[in-house]
Design a protein around this motif. Sequence first.
Motif, mmCIF file in Angstrom:
data_model
loop_
_atom_site.group_PDB
_atom_site.id
_atom_site.type_symbol
_atom_site.label_atom_id
_atom_site.label_comp_id
_atom_site.label_asym_id
_atom_site.label_seq_id
_atom_site.Cartn_x
_atom_site.Cartn_y
_atom_site.Cartn_z
ATOM 1 N N HIS A 342 0.842 -1.194 0.000
ATOM 2 C CA HIS A 342 0.000 0.000 0.000
ATOM 3 C C HIS A 342 0.884 1.253 0.000
ATOM 4 C CE1 HIS A 342 -2.851 -3.140 1.035
ATOM 5 N NE2 HIS A 342 -3.864 -2.305 0.928
ATOM 6 N N ASN A 343 0.304 2.418 0.136
ATOM 7 C CA ASN A 343 1.074 3.671 0.094
ATOM 8 C C ASN A 343 1.889 3.841 1.367
ATOM 9 O OD1 ASN A 343 -0.353 4.095 -2.236
ATOM 10 N ND2 ASN A 343 -1.532 5.846 -1.495
ATOM 11 N N PRO A 344 3.142 4.266 1.239
ATOM 12 C CA PRO A 344 3.945 4.499 2.438
ATOM 13 C C PRO A 344 3.658 5.868 3.052
ATOM 14 C CG PRO A 344 5.242 5.030 0.512
ATOM 15 C CD PRO A 344 3.913 4.516 0.003
ATOM 16 N N ASP A 345 4.074 6.033 4.296
ATOM 17 C CA ASP A 345 4.189 7.347 4.914
ATOM 18 C C ASP A 345 5.668 7.719 4.811
ATOM 19 O OD1 ASP A 345 4.521 9.558 6.569
ATOM 20 O OD2 ASP A 345 3.047 8.876 8.035
ATOM 21 N N ASN A 346 5.995 8.594 3.862
ATOM 22 C CA ASN A 346 7.399 8.852 3.545
ATOM 23 C C ASN A 346 8.163 9.566 4.649
ATOM 24 O OD1 ASN A 346 7.484 7.646 0.927
ATOM 25 N ND2 ASN A 346 6.329 9.373 0.118
ATOM 26 N N ALA A 347 7.440 10.102 5.634
ATOM 27 C CA ALA A 347 8.119 10.747 6.764
ATOM 28 C C ALA A 347 8.682 9.732 7.751
ATOM 29 C CB ALA A 347 7.154 11.694 7.480
ATOM 30 N N LEU A 348 8.292 8.469 7.585
ATOM 31 C CA LEU A 348 8.607 7.471 8.607
ATOM 32 C C LEU A 348 9.577 6.390 8.134
ATOM 33 C CD1 LEU A 348 5.048 7.067 10.183
ATOM 34 C CD2 LEU A 348 6.993 8.371 11.074
ATOM 35 N N TRP A 349 10.254 6.625 7.011
ATOM 36 C CA TRP A 349 11.326 5.718 6.607
ATOM 37 C C TRP A 349 12.477 6.533 6.045
ATOM 38 C CZ3 TRP A 349 13.219 5.354 1.614
ATOM 39 C CH2 TRP A 349 12.431 5.904 0.595
ATOM 40 N N SER A 350 13.676 5.973 6.125
ATOM 41 C CA SER A 350 14.848 6.720 5.671
ATOM 42 C C SER A 350 16.021 5.779 5.434
ATOM 43 C CB SER A 350 15.247 7.753 6.722
ATOM 44 O OG SER A 350 16.452 8.398 6.368
ATOM 45 N N VAL A 351 16.848 6.130 4.440
ATOM 46 C CA VAL A 351 18.136 5.453 4.263
ATOM 47 C C VAL A 351 19.282 6.442 4.493
ATOM 48 C CG1 VAL A 351 17.327 3.632 2.715
ATOM 49 C CG2 VAL A 351 17.999 5.848 1.760
ATOM 50 N N THR A 352 18.949 7.598 5.038
ATOM 51 C CA THR A 352 19.971 8.624 5.292
ATOM 52 C C THR A 352 20.142 8.963 6.771
ATOM 53 O OG1 THR A 352 18.348 10.406 4.965
ATOM 54 C CG2 THR A 352 19.616 9.687 3.031
ATOM 55 N N LYS A 353 19.148 8.723 7.589
ATOM 56 C CA LYS A 353 19.274 9.059 9.015
ATOM 57 C C LYS A 353 20.373 8.256 9.677
ATOM 58 C CE LYS A 353 14.650 10.872 9.850
ATOM 59 N NZ LYS A 353 13.371 10.749 10.601
ATOM 60 N N ARG A 354 20.565 7.033 9.222
ATOM 61 C CA ARG A 354 21.717 6.222 9.625
ATOM 62 C C ARG A 354 22.285 5.624 8.353
ATOM 63 N NH1 ARG A 354 21.842 1.053 13.873
ATOM 64 N NH2 ARG A 354 24.127 0.728 13.811
ATOM 65 N N PRO A 355 23.280 6.244 7.763
ATOM 66 C CA PRO A 355 23.801 5.781 6.476
ATOM 67 C C PRO A 355 24.133 4.292 6.498
ATOM 68 C CG PRO A 355 24.736 7.906 7.003
ATOM 69 C CD PRO A 355 23.976 7.454 8.230
ATOM 70 N N GLY A 356 23.712 3.595 5.416
ATOM 71 C CA GLY A 356 23.952 2.167 5.325
ATOM 72 C C GLY A 356 22.868 1.313 5.932
ATOM 73 N N TYR A 357 21.815 1.962 6.434
ATOM 74 C CA TYR A 357 20.701 1.246 7.054
ATOM 75 C C TYR A 357 19.371 1.788 6.535
ATOM 76 C CZ TYR A 357 23.829 -0.715 10.631
ATOM 77 O OH TYR A 357 24.825 -1.401 11.294
ATOM 78 N N LEU A 358 18.377 0.912 6.485
ATOM 79 C CA LEU A 358 16.994 1.329 6.272
ATOM 80 C C LEU A 358 16.344 1.467 7.636
ATOM 81 C CD1 LEU A 358 14.290 1.658 4.593
ATOM 82 C CD2 LEU A 358 14.027 -0.826 4.923
#
Length: 522
Positions: A342-358
């Motif tokens: 389904h559609n994500p909430d893009n404010a709640l995922w990141s690959v930059t807040k901790r580089p090298g991690y989702l």
Amino acid sequence: MKKYILLLAGLALWAPAAWAQTPAAHNPVVYADVPDMSMIRVGKTYYMSSTTMHMSPGVPIMKSTDLVNWKLVSYAYDTLTTMDAMTLARGQSTYGRGSWASSLRYHQGTYYVSTFAQTTGKTHVYSTKNIEKGPWKAVSFRPSLHDHSLFFDDDGRVYMVYGAGKIQLAELTADVAGLKPGTTPQVIIENASAPAGPTPGLPAEGSQLFKIKGKYYLFNITWPRGGMRTVVVHRADKIIGPYEGRVALQDLGVAQGGLIDTPGGEWFAYLFRDFGAVGRIPYLVPVQWESGWPVLGSPAGKVPETLALPANQPLIPGLVASDEFTRRAGEPALPLVWQWNHNPDNALWSVTKRPGYLRLTTGRVDTSFLLARNTLTQRTIGPVCAGVTAVDVSHLKAGDFAGLGVLQKRYGLVGVQASAGAKAIVMVSAESEKPVELQRLPLTQDKVYFKIECDFKDRRDVASFFYSLDGSTWQPVGGPLKMAYTLPHFMGYRFSLFTYATQAAGGYADFDYFRMEDHLSK
């Protein structure tokens, strides 16, 4: 032998006629869930669209230079709609719906992908000058034209052929933005199922219309009661008919699709087969022309195991891929192999807040895995495959659950559940369509590794679950899951990375990597 096959594949690129000499490819050409294909050839390049329904982004576009080996290059849209069912809001979902069978066309320098959705009640049309890079223009209109085929005729008029059993023709505006004012859809075939027998269990649908040497050819799938999925072809001299029809293929249940030709003049039918928990998998069937009719199969009426086409290559990394979650400047945040449930909430995922991690952060309290927001998925593949991940669970809140799953209505999960002052490895099975905890083990460290192995060989359809505390020594956990393709979800099983809260929002899990393998551990 391997060098010989590679040589044949290379020769085929230069001289397509050589394909007919030594079969090298095998069916299915794609052992993964790629249903409802629509295919075009532009010069020497093939493009294919497919169905992914409730996933976002949607309507995947794949590219090939040999009809056998495909890679993802684009999606027609990021989100179909933002209504509650697509955002998993207020207990709503649109499993098994979303956008269905698409129609892919190329006309006067523009690529068009049209689809329809029960979720919105609309027909959706996406267009672009660059099918691989976009951007895509989106328009939509009512009604939702079921299993339609977009068709540009030689006289400049634009149509959609659609329906189930009773096949109808609707004329569109020249810009493909809606039904042409002042026109009324008309029935062109009263009972398209008739050539396969008088009592269809599934009325003829999945229309795909082609014009070849001045004649119109309409492909449909039907399912005679007590029989198997069947390809029916109708032919006419005018788009409005009259049409005459015949059964074109009735073998292995391989059906629904259309025609494609090669630069060298060979013809194939692209079709798919229901194949258990892995999903609906694509086949190619050679086509010969006899008395103006396409004759499917080699020999006629049979789906071949091998094809006079270049050899199949692994589906990794063309349709599925490992991901270390490291990103260089300018790279997309997520490769195309990933789709959100389904559609994500893009404010709640990141690959930059901790580089090298989702990082998956919870933003609300959810009651179940199937209603959880921001579950990231990609296809499983056959005949066997495995998904492996490592996850840092040090920032989970009490009530949070994070880990690795295989998504369908009868899903299976292995992950970490947090409670006040403690964490545990938990395996959950929804084989009964209700989640059951099969095993719980105390966890005293912050990083843990999970693996799920899927065995689709001979429709065994079994998933096995493992955990590791060091990433090298694996232990089974819970029990095997007997996977089942269910119609409420209408999709093959997908590996899934998930984090959701059951008590309070704000916790998060950091996934170090996801690794896809096309073999099982010994």
